[in-house]
Design a protein around this motif. Structure first.
Motif, PDB file in Angstrom:
ATOM      1  N   ARG A   3       0.833  -1.203   0.000  1.00 32.55           N
ATOM      2  CA  ARG A   3       0.000   0.000   0.000  1.00 32.55           C
ATOM      3  C   ARG A   3       0.869   1.254   0.000  1.00 32.55           C
ATOM      4  O   ARG A   3       0.571   2.233  -0.688  1.00 32.55           O
ATOM      5  CB  ARG A   3      -0.919  -0.012   1.219  1.00 32.55           C
ATOM      6  N   SER A   8      -4.036   5.842  -3.298  1.00 33.30           N
ATOM      7  CA  SER A   8      -4.555   4.481  -3.216  1.00 33.30           C
ATOM      8  C   SER A   8      -4.768   4.173  -1.747  1.00 33.30           C
ATOM      9  O   SER A   8      -3.816   3.900  -1.001  1.00 33.30           O
ATOM     10  CB  SER A   8      -3.566   3.491  -3.838  1.00 33.30           C
ATOM     11  N   LEU A   9      -6.024   4.250  -1.302  1.00 28.79           N
ATOM     12  CA  LEU A   9      -6.361   4.096   0.104  1.00 28.79           C
ATOM     13  C   LEU A   9      -7.233   2.858   0.289  1.00 28.79           C
ATOM     14  O   LEU A   9      -7.473   2.097  -0.647  1.00 28.79           O
ATOM     15  CB  LEU A   9      -7.072   5.354   0.616  1.00 28.79           C
ATOM     16  N   GLY A  10      -7.705   2.676   1.517  1.00 27.69           N
ATOM     17  CA  GLY A  10      -8.490   1.489   1.818  1.00 27.69           C
ATOM     18  C   GLY A  10      -9.779   1.411   1.027  1.00 27.69           C
ATOM     19  O   GLY A  10     -10.300   0.315   0.770  1.00 27.69           O
ATOM     20  N   ASN A  11     -10.331   2.563   0.620  1.00 29.10           N
ATOM     21  CA  ASN A  11     -11.582   2.573  -0.145  1.00 29.10           C
ATOM     22  C   ASN A  11     -11.352   2.653  -1.655  1.00 29.10           C
ATOM     23  O   ASN A  11     -12.255   2.976  -2.410  1.00 29.10           O
ATOM     24  CB  ASN A  11     -12.463   3.742   0.304  1.00 29.10           C
ATOM     25  N   GLY A  12     -10.114   2.380  -2.089  1.00 31.52           N
ATOM     26  CA  GLY A  12      -9.818   2.371  -3.514  1.00 31.52           C
ATOM     27  C   GLY A  12      -8.992   3.565  -3.947  1.00 31.52           C
ATOM     28  O   GLY A  12      -8.547   4.383  -3.128  1.00 31.52           O
ATOM     29  N   VAL A  63      -8.341   7.159  -5.489  1.00 28.99           N
ATOM     30  CA  VAL A  63      -9.079   8.421  -5.550  1.00 28.99           C
ATOM     31  C   VAL A  63      -8.118   9.528  -5.960  1.00 28.99           C
ATOM     32  O   VAL A  63      -6.904   9.436  -5.780  1.00 28.99           O
ATOM     33  CB  VAL A  63      -9.733   8.770  -4.191  1.00 28.99           C
ATOM     34  N   ASP A  71      -4.559   5.241   6.749  1.00 30.05           N
ATOM     35  CA  ASP A  71      -4.461   3.987   5.990  1.00 30.05           C
ATOM     36  C   ASP A  71      -3.019   3.682   5.608  1.00 30.05           C
ATOM     37  O   ASP A  71      -2.684   2.527   5.304  1.00 30.05           O
ATOM     38  CB  ASP A  71      -5.306   4.061   4.717  1.00 30.05           C
TER      39      ASP A  71
END
Length: 318
Positions: A91, A155-159, A161, A227
């Motif tokens: 990540r 690029s975070l936990g929810n995709g 953005v 994240d």
């Protein structure tokens, strides 16, 4: 006195006596226990209890051209990035960030770069601070001046953005806590953006028994990317390394760890070196104690051109 009032007074005195003990007079100090207090604790134990534990951080920030082999290849070849769990490391990499540790035996090129004997103009002066255990210290990074408008692809936990920021600057917020045999490190990337405003923020450097407090501060809005938090244990003789993948423009790491050279189009990259260790109540590692001069003497006011003042408040001329 009325009997009821007398009974009430007597019961009140009895209750107070029971609450504070059989004697309201402080007993004389026991000369044999002059070094013991607070329920049998020694003075050193009491100081350790009341004084917050402190952590000393030494930070060195190296900035070189983006194609410089020392920071681009040689350092990271010697670094251990696998100290971060695989999922979190992926990540971080997706956001252009690199976190690793290096033993204090650096490659010769890095040793020369960090040496206090480096030539003037190339020498990196360390910043040394002592902070309470667990205190989060921001290390300001990114461009020297706030960027008027910046779009970051995250690029975070929810995709994935894209986010737009105005008047943006960056930081890595680092905290250290004493752990068994080492230092538990926590690193969180941040973006500071917008115009300076007054807002409430948690007070810092509170004692261990003080309640949480909020104070008014002036500054930008702060967005922390939890994240992308990196946690690791820094063993003795290890150094924490923070950097980026410089070939990923538009990423958070690229914004935090690269910038354009002043008066030039050449791109520079930054690597942060962090040492952490425990600090005493008055001693800070890496800082030589200041010895007071032994040639002090009393100075007469007349030597400084100052008229002496009499006890009545008038000068000698009066």
């Amino acid at each position: 006195m009325d009997r009821n009032l007398w009974a009430l007074a007597c019961s009140t005195v009895a209750a107070v006596t029971m609450a504070v003990g059989c004697s309201l007079i402080k007993p004389p100090a026991d000369p044999d226990r002059s070094g013991v207090s607070a329920g049998g604790m020694g003075n050193e134990q009491l100081v350790e209890l009341l004084a917050p534990r402190r952590i000393a951080l030494k930070v060195m920030i190296a900035t070189r051209p983006v194609d410089d082999p020392e920071l681009r290849e040689i350092l990271w070849t010697a670094a251990d990035e696998h100290i971060i769990p695989p999922e979190q490391r992926q990540r971080l990499e997706a956001n252009g960030l690199r976190v690793a540790v290096v033993d204090t035996v650096f490659p010769p090129e890095i040793e020369e770069m960090l040496s206090p004997e480096a030539p003037v103009g190339q020498r990196i002066d360390p910043t040394i601070v002592a902070v309470p255990d667990g205190h989060a210290t921001p290390i300001m990074l990114g461009p020297d001046q706030a960027v008027e408008h910046k779009t970051l692809f995250l690029s975070l936990g929810n995709g994935a953005v894209g986010r737009d920021y105005e008047q943006a600057t960056g930081a890595m917020r680092v905290s250290a806590s004493q752990a068994d045999g080492g230092m538990a490190m926590r690193v969180v990337p941040e973006i500071h953006h917008g115009s300076d405003q007054l807002r409430y923020a948690p007070a810092e450097n509170l004692g261990p028994f003080e309640p949480e407090q909020f104070v008014m501060r002036e500054g930008k809005l702060e967005e922390s990317f939890r994240d992308l938090t990196a946690k690791l244990t820094l063993e003795p003789e290890q150094v924490l390394i923070l950097g980026c993948w410089p070939d990923r423009p538009g990423s958070l790491g690229h914004f935090l760890f690269t910038k354009t050279e002043p008066k030039s189009d050449r791109l520079l990259q930054t690597v942060v070196f962090i040492w952490a260790t425990s600090a005493g109540a008055t001693e800070i590692p890496w800082v030589e104690p200041v010895t007071p001069p032994n040639n002090l003497r009393r100075v007469d006011p007349s030597e400084l051109g100052v008229e002496p003042v009499t006890p009545g408040g008038s000068t000698g001329q009066e």
